[in-house]
Design a protein around this motif. Sequence first.
Motif, PDB file in Angstrom:
ATOM      1  N   TRP A 281      -8.204   1.807   1.964  1.00  0.00           N
ATOM      2  CA  TRP A 281      -7.389   0.800   1.277  1.00  0.00           C
ATOM      3  C   TRP A 281      -7.139  -0.411   2.164  1.00  0.00           C
ATOM      4  O   TRP A 281      -7.182  -1.554   1.690  1.00  0.00           O
ATOM      5  CB  TRP A 281      -6.047   1.418   0.863  1.00  0.00           C
ATOM      6  CG  TRP A 281      -6.150   2.384  -0.261  1.00  0.00           C
ATOM      7  CD1 TRP A 281      -7.083   2.409  -1.250  1.00  0.00           C
ATOM      8  CD2 TRP A 281      -5.259   3.471  -0.530  1.00  0.00           C
ATOM      9  NE1 TRP A 281      -6.845   3.454  -2.108  1.00  0.00           N
ATOM     10  CE2 TRP A 281      -5.738   4.120  -1.699  1.00  0.00           C
ATOM     11  CE3 TRP A 281      -4.122   3.981   0.104  1.00  0.00           C
ATOM     12  CZ2 TRP A 281      -5.103   5.225  -2.229  1.00  0.00           C
ATOM     13  CZ3 TRP A 281      -3.481   5.083  -0.435  1.00  0.00           C
ATOM     14  CH2 TRP A 281      -3.971   5.703  -1.600  1.00  0.00           C
TER      15      TRP A 281
ATOM     16  N   GLN B 106       1.962   8.141  -3.950  1.00  0.00           N
ATOM     17  CA  GLN B 106       1.345   8.699  -5.151  1.00  0.00           C
ATOM     18  C   GLN B 106       0.157   9.594  -4.793  1.00  0.00           C
ATOM     19  O   GLN B 106      -0.017  10.679  -5.371  1.00  0.00           O
ATOM     20  CB  GLN B 106       0.907   7.569  -6.073  1.00  0.00           C
ATOM     21  CG  GLN B 106       0.375   8.046  -7.421  1.00  0.00           C
ATOM     22  CD  GLN B 106      -0.002   6.873  -8.320  1.00  0.00           C
ATOM     23  OE1 GLN B 106      -0.053   5.737  -7.875  1.00  0.00           O
ATOM     24  NE2 GLN B 106      -0.253   7.168  -9.583  1.00  0.00           N
ATOM     25  N   GLU B 107      -0.648   9.177  -3.837  1.00  0.00           N
ATOM     26  CA  GLU B 107      -1.798   9.981  -3.437  1.00  0.00           C
ATOM     27  C   GLU B 107      -1.351  11.275  -2.753  1.00  0.00           C
ATOM     28  O   GLU B 107      -1.968  12.332  -2.939  1.00  0.00           O
ATOM     29  CB  GLU B 107      -2.686   9.171  -2.496  1.00  0.00           C
ATOM     30  CG  GLU B 107      -3.978   9.858  -2.116  1.00  0.00           C
ATOM     31  CD  GLU B 107      -4.881  10.118  -3.312  1.00  0.00           C
ATOM     32  OE1 GLU B 107      -5.667  11.087  -3.255  1.00  0.00           O
ATOM     33  OE2 GLU B 107      -4.797   9.344  -4.288  1.00  0.00           O
TER      34      GLU B 107
ATOM     35  N   HIS C 201       1.145   3.472  -3.119  1.00  0.00           N
ATOM     36  CA  HIS C 201      -0.095   4.190  -3.405  1.00  0.00           C
ATOM     37  C   HIS C 201      -0.250   5.411  -2.493  1.00  0.00           C
ATOM     38  O   HIS C 201      -0.777   6.453  -2.921  1.00  0.00           O
ATOM     39  CB  HIS C 201      -1.291   3.246  -3.240  1.00  0.00           C
ATOM     40  CG  HIS C 201      -1.281   2.078  -4.170  1.00  0.00           C
ATOM     41  ND1 HIS C 201      -1.614   2.181  -5.501  1.00  0.00           N
ATOM     42  CD2 HIS C 201      -0.957   0.775  -3.967  1.00  0.00           C
ATOM     43  CE1 HIS C 201      -1.514   1.001  -6.085  1.00  0.00           C
ATOM     44  NE2 HIS C 201      -1.111   0.129  -5.177  1.00  0.00           N
TER      45      HIS C 201
ATOM     46  N   VAL D  43       0.822  -1.211   0.000  1.00  0.00           N
ATOM     47  CA  VAL D  43       0.000   0.000   0.000  1.00  0.00           C
ATOM     48  C   VAL D  43       0.857   1.262   0.000  1.00  0.00           C
ATOM     49  O   VAL D  43       0.425   2.315  -0.487  1.00  0.00           O
ATOM     50  CB  VAL D  43      -0.955  -0.024   1.211  1.00  0.00           C
ATOM     51  CG1 VAL D  43      -1.681   1.305   1.380  1.00  0.00           C
ATOM     52  CG2 VAL D  43      -1.973  -1.145   1.053  1.00  0.00           C
TER      53      VAL D  43
END
Length: 234
Positions: free
Chosen positions: A184, A150-151, A147, A144
């Motif tokens: 997530w 990136q977020e 991600h 995770v």
Amino acid sequence: MRALNPACKFVGLLVATFVLAAVRSPWWNFAAFLLSMAAILAARVRPGKLLLLLIPVALAALGMFFTGYRFSADGSMPVRSDVFLVGSSQLWNGLLQASRVLAYAGLGYAFALTTDRIRMVRSFQRQFHVPQVFAYGLLAAWGVFPHMVQEFRRTRAAFRARGIRVFPVSPALLAPLLVKSVRWSEELAVAMESKGFAGSEPRTDFSPIRVRWFDWVFLAVCCLALPAAAVLFT
């Protein structure tokens, strides 16, 4: 170093750290640091990356040298600033403190830069009998994390597009990231449970992590030969 079993590598380097902590000789620490650097370079780690990582270590070692030099090993009062005697006990103490920083950093980098994190978790699960729930959770968290990065960049770019300046640790950036991380994690937990990843069920490995002959040789050198040499030659 990359071919070694991560669990055996961890135990061997940990024992070497304890041995160096018990030996009051900077030459042993310098030797451990040089051997660690040679092992890292032999594992095809980029020299530029290694030099960049060694910058804070060198600064810390320099600070520890002057701290050890200014204060004698027995905790007495600091020496005069206009005296710098080569071969004095203060110089020896400074070299000892600085070399320990280098040795510990070298051993830590030798493990971190030459160990694959997936193999490390699988090895700890197999050799150290780490619970499956903990191993699956750690692997899922590592999956995770990209991600999340990136977020974080997307949210920061959205604030910039609206002309809003925010700090990297601003709550305006971290709040939506925290909400999405919880979402997530819930989706990942449901997906793993639906695929049969339960912590109580016995499982087999498609590619098991085994302890091979060179792992035993590494353990023998770090756990037997090194302590024996430290006792005989110090």
